[in-house]
Structures are given as structure tokens and as C-alpha cells.
Design a protein around this motif. Structure first.
Motif, short mmCIF file in Angstrom:
data_model
loop_
_atom_site.label_atom_id
_atom_site.label_comp_id
_atom_site.label_asym_id
_atom_site.label_seq_id
_atom_site.Cartn_x
_atom_site.Cartn_y
_atom_site.Cartn_z
N ARG A 194 28.75 -88.81 -27.82
CA ARG A 194 30.12 -88.83 -28.29
C ARG A 194 30.67 -90.24 -28.16
O ARG A 194 30.11 -91.09 -27.49
CB ARG A 194 30.95 -87.85 -27.45
N SER A 195 31.83 -90.48 -28.79
CA SER A 195 32.42 -91.81 -28.74
C SER A 195 33.09 -92.08 -27.40
O SER A 195 33.33 -93.23 -27.05
CB SER A 195 33.43 -91.98 -29.87
N GLY A 196 33.43 -91.04 -26.66
CA GLY A 196 34.07 -91.21 -25.37
C GLY A 196 33.73 -90.06 -24.45
O GLY A 196 33.15 -89.06 -24.85
N LEU A 197 34.10 -90.21 -23.17
CA LEU A 197 33.86 -89.18 -22.19
C LEU A 197 35.14 -88.37 -21.98
O LEU A 197 36.24 -88.92 -21.99
CB LEU A 197 33.42 -89.80 -20.86
N GLU A 198 34.99 -87.09 -21.76
CA GLU A 198 36.14 -86.23 -21.53
C GLU A 198 36.69 -86.45 -20.14
O GLU A 198 35.96 -86.38 -19.14
CB GLU A 198 35.75 -84.76 -21.72
N ALA A 199 37.98 -86.71 -20.04
CA ALA A 199 38.62 -86.93 -18.75
C ALA A 199 38.72 -85.62 -17.97
O ALA A 199 38.86 -84.54 -18.56
CB ALA A 199 40.00 -87.55 -18.94
N VAL A 200 38.67 -85.74 -16.64
CA VAL A 200 38.81 -84.60 -15.74
C VAL A 200 40.10 -84.78 -14.97
O VAL A 200 40.40 -85.88 -14.48
CB VAL A 200 37.61 -84.51 -14.77
N THR A 201 40.88 -83.74 -14.84
CA THR A 201 42.15 -83.84 -14.13
C THR A 201 41.91 -84.13 -12.65
O THR A 201 40.86 -83.81 -12.10
CB THR A 201 42.96 -82.55 -14.26
N ASP A 202 42.92 -84.73 -12.01
CA ASP A 202 42.80 -85.03 -10.58
C ASP A 202 42.58 -83.77 -9.76
O ASP A 202 41.79 -83.76 -8.81
CB ASP A 202 44.06 -85.75 -10.09
N ALA A 203 43.26 -82.70 -10.13
CA ALA A 203 43.14 -81.45 -9.38
C ALA A 203 41.72 -80.89 -9.47
O ALA A 203 41.13 -80.46 -8.47
CB ALA A 203 44.15 -80.42 -9.90
N GLU A 204 41.14 -80.92 -10.68
CA GLU A 204 39.77 -80.41 -10.84
C GLU A 204 38.77 -81.30 -10.11
O GLU A 204 37.84 -80.82 -9.47
CB GLU A 204 39.40 -80.32 -12.32
N ALA A 205 38.96 -82.62 -10.20
CA ALA A 205 38.04 -83.54 -9.54
C ALA A 205 38.08 -83.38 -8.02
O ALA A 205 37.04 -83.33 -7.35
CB ALA A 205 38.37 -84.98 -9.91
N THR A 206 39.27 -83.27 -7.46
CA THR A 206 39.41 -83.11 -6.01
C THR A 206 38.77 -81.81 -5.54
O THR A 206 38.07 -81.76 -4.52
CB THR A 206 40.89 -83.14 -5.61
N ALA A 207 38.97 -80.74 -6.31
CA ALA A 207 38.38 -79.45 -5.95
C ALA A 207 36.86 -79.50 -6.06
O ALA A 207 36.15 -78.96 -5.19
CB ALA A 207 38.95 -78.35 -6.85
N ALA A 208 36.36 -80.12 -7.10
CA ALA A 208 34.90 -80.23 -7.28
C ALA A 208 34.28 -81.07 -6.17
O ALA A 208 33.19 -80.77 -5.69
CB ALA A 208 34.59 -80.83 -8.65
N PHE A 209 34.98 -82.13 -5.77
CA PHE A 209 34.49 -82.98 -4.67
C PHE A 209 34.39 -82.18 -3.38
O PHE A 209 33.37 -82.22 -2.68
CB PHE A 209 35.42 -84.17 -4.49
N ALA A 210 35.45 -81.45 -3.05
CA ALA A 210 35.46 -80.67 -1.81
C ALA A 210 34.38 -79.60 -1.82
O ALA A 210 33.71 -79.35 -0.81
CB ALA A 210 36.83 -80.04 -1.60
N LYS A 211 34.17 -78.97 -2.96
CA LYS A 211 33.20 -77.87 -3.05
C LYS A 211 31.77 -78.36 -3.10
O LYS A 211 30.89 -77.82 -2.41
CB LYS A 211 33.51 -77.02 -4.29
N SER A 212 31.49 -79.36 -3.91
CA SER A 212 30.11 -79.75 -4.17
C SER A 212 29.57 -80.82 -3.23
O SER A 212 28.40 -80.81 -2.89
CB SER A 212 29.96 -80.24 -5.62
N CYS A 213 30.41 -81.77 -2.83
CA CYS A 213 29.91 -82.91 -2.05
C CYS A 213 30.37 -82.88 -0.60
O CYS A 213 29.60 -83.11 0.31
CB CYS A 213 30.35 -84.22 -2.70
N GLU A 214 31.63 -82.58 -0.38
CA GLU A 214 32.16 -82.67 0.98
C GLU A 214 31.79 -81.47 1.83
O GLU A 214 31.60 -81.58 3.04
CB GLU A 214 33.69 -82.81 0.93
N ARG A 215 31.67 -80.32 1.21
CA ARG A 215 31.41 -79.10 1.97
C ARG A 215 30.08 -79.17 2.71
O ARG A 215 29.92 -78.62 3.79
CB ARG A 215 31.43 -77.87 1.05
N GLY A 216 29.11 -79.88 2.13
CA GLY A 216 27.81 -80.00 2.78
C GLY A 216 27.80 -80.95 3.95
O GLY A 216 26.76 -81.14 4.58
N GLY A 217 28.93 -81.58 4.25
CA GLY A 217 29.00 -82.48 5.38
C GLY A 217 28.39 -83.83 5.11
O GLY A 217 28.14 -84.61 6.04
N HIS A 218 28.15 -84.16 3.83
CA HIS A 218 27.52 -85.43 3.53
C HIS A 218 28.47 -86.61 3.75
O HIS A 218 28.05 -87.69 4.15
CB HIS A 218 27.06 -85.46 2.06
#
Length: 261
Positions: free
Chosen positions: A81-105
């Protein structure tokens, strides 16, 4: 007894081998302060898919788009595609907490700031992942997270570098990269990389080069001060010898002479 005083003759190195050795020497000679460790902390992967998490060797080409390619197997270009789809701050923060932070990394102090978050092609290009950069409050540093896989990277001491533009000569500065290889049911290799990009860079192209072979040039993404390149080939490639070659253009389509770091 050997009476020869001269050392045995060694065949001259071919250009590809010389470039590879020079790249290794240059990588080892760079000050460590300019190249902090850029490693993913990722969950275990299956034997069929081995992921390497270091920033790959980067070389630059100043040839135009229709320039001759290195001889190699024909590989179909992946539509982009010509550009990347933006992700809202709320979705990004939730995804970070669930996928990366929850594992204690890694841990960032609240409140966090979403610096950049976009949907990028996943391992299956028909799907997408969320690639994000977040900044923690105080001195807790910055993190890059890839959701939903949970692959992540956290840097505290070098966080200031993440907010600094590359010099005009550099043009692009590699932040993080990863590659993966599968052997079954069919061989495939992929390398992607995220860069900090100068404002004058409007478009990038990239390809993979290895052992005298090259993939097709692929159009990457330039989005809000960052650039993303994703290259894939349907052949078995040794990740230790493959290189990503990048070239950049301005808004008028002119090739820019850059020396990415």
C-alpha cells in the motif's frame, strides 16, 4: 624440508566477498555508543520458524529503479500500500500491555506516550501486526513492541537517540530489525526493518542480496518520520550472509545520496 621463502599464493577475493568482509570490519569498528544492542525479547518459536533479532547489515544503492539487478532467482514482488494504517493510542497501549508487558519482558512507567503505532504486514502478508514505539514517563525509556507476537525491545539509556533525526548525510537510521526463515512446507525467508527517516525522504525501496543473488526491489513505507521495509523471498537463505539494500527518493522522485547508519 620446505625451502620456499615466499608465502603460498592466495586467490584474489571476488567483489561480493570483499564487500562482506569490509561490512564486518566496519560493524566491529563502530563505537558501541552509537550502536546499542537492538534485540527482541520474543516468545519461543517453533523449529520450522527460527527468528533472528539483530539489526541486519545495511548497504545503499544509488542506482535508479530500472537499474540492472544482481543475477538471481526470479521473485515476485509483494504488493504494498502507499501508506501504513495508523493505530489509535488507546489500541496501541492496550496491545502493548497485553502482548509485550504482560510477559514481564519490559516495564514503562505511566503515563506512557505512544510515539508511533502502525499496522504492518504480518508473517502472512494477508494479515497485519501492530508495530509501535512507546515512551515511558520519567527515565523509564522507550520500547518497541510487535503485537500480538509479543516480540519487544526496551532501551533506557539510549532513549534520547530515538528522538533524534539522522544527519542529512545518513538519511536513515535503523532502529530495529528481525528476520525469519521457514523450511516447510516450502522454503521462505523474510527480513523487515524500521528506520528513523529525515523529512526529505518521501519513498524508499529495498531488496535482499546474498551470494550474488538479489530479490526484486520492493517499495517500502515512509510514515510520519519513520520508514519500514519488508522483503521476502521464496527460497532458503542463510540469514548470516543476507543483506538488505536500501535506496531513498524525495517527493519529486529524485534519488537521494544517503549513508544510513
Amino acid at each position: 624440508m620446505n625451502t620456499e621463502l615466499e608465502p603460498p599464493r592466495v586467490p584474489p577475493l571476488d567483489p561480493a566477498r570483499r564487500a562482506e568482509l569490509r561490512s564486518r570490519v566496519m560493524d566491529k569498528s563502530r563505537p558501541t555508543g552509537h550502536h546499542p544492542a537492538r534485540r527482541w525479547i520474543a516468545p519461543a518459536v517453533s523449529v520450522a520458524a527460527v527468528a533472528a533479532v539483530v539489526a541486519g547489515t545495511l548497504i545503499v544503492s544509488n542506482r535508479p529503479s530500472d537499474g540492472p539487478a544482481v543475477a538471481g532467482p526470479a521473485t515476485a514482488a509483494t504488493p504494498t500500500r502507499s501508506g501504513l494504517e495508523a493505530v489509535t493510542d488507546a489500541e496501541a497501549t492496550a496491545a502493548f500491555a497485553k502482548s509485550c508487558e504482560r510477559g514481564g519482558h519490559l516495564k514503562l512507567d505511566r503515563p506512557m506516550t505512544v510515539v508511533w503505532a502502525r499496522r504492518v504486514p504480518a508473517a502472512n502478508p494477508r494479515n497485519t501486526d501492530v508495530l509501535m514505539i512507546l515512551k515511558g514517563s520519567g527515565a523509564s525509556g522507550r520500547a518497541i513492541c510487535l503485537a500480538p507476537s509479543g516480540a519487544s525491545m526496551w532501551e533506557r539509556k539510549s532513549s534520547a537517540q530515538w528522538g533524534t533525526l539522522p544527519t542529512q548525510k545518513e538519511g536513515l537510521a535503523g532502529l530495529v530489525s528481525a528476520d525469519s526463515s521457514v523450511s516447510a512446507p516450502e522454503p521462505a525467508y523474510r527480513m523487515w526493518r524500521l528506520y528513523r527517516a529525515r523529512p526529505e525522504i518521501a519513498r524508499i525501496e529495498s531488496r535482499l542480496v546474498w551470494n550474488g543473488h538479489a530479490s526484486s526491489w520492493q517499495r517500502g513505507y515512509v510514515d510520519s518520520g519513520y520508514a519500514y521495509a519488508d522483503n521476502r523471498v521464496n527460497v532458503a537463505v542463510n540469514g548470516n550472509i543476507v543483506r538488505q539494500e536500501v535506496r531513498a527518493y524525495d517527493a519529486q522522485g529524485r534519488l537521494l545520496r544517503i549513508e544510513p547508519k
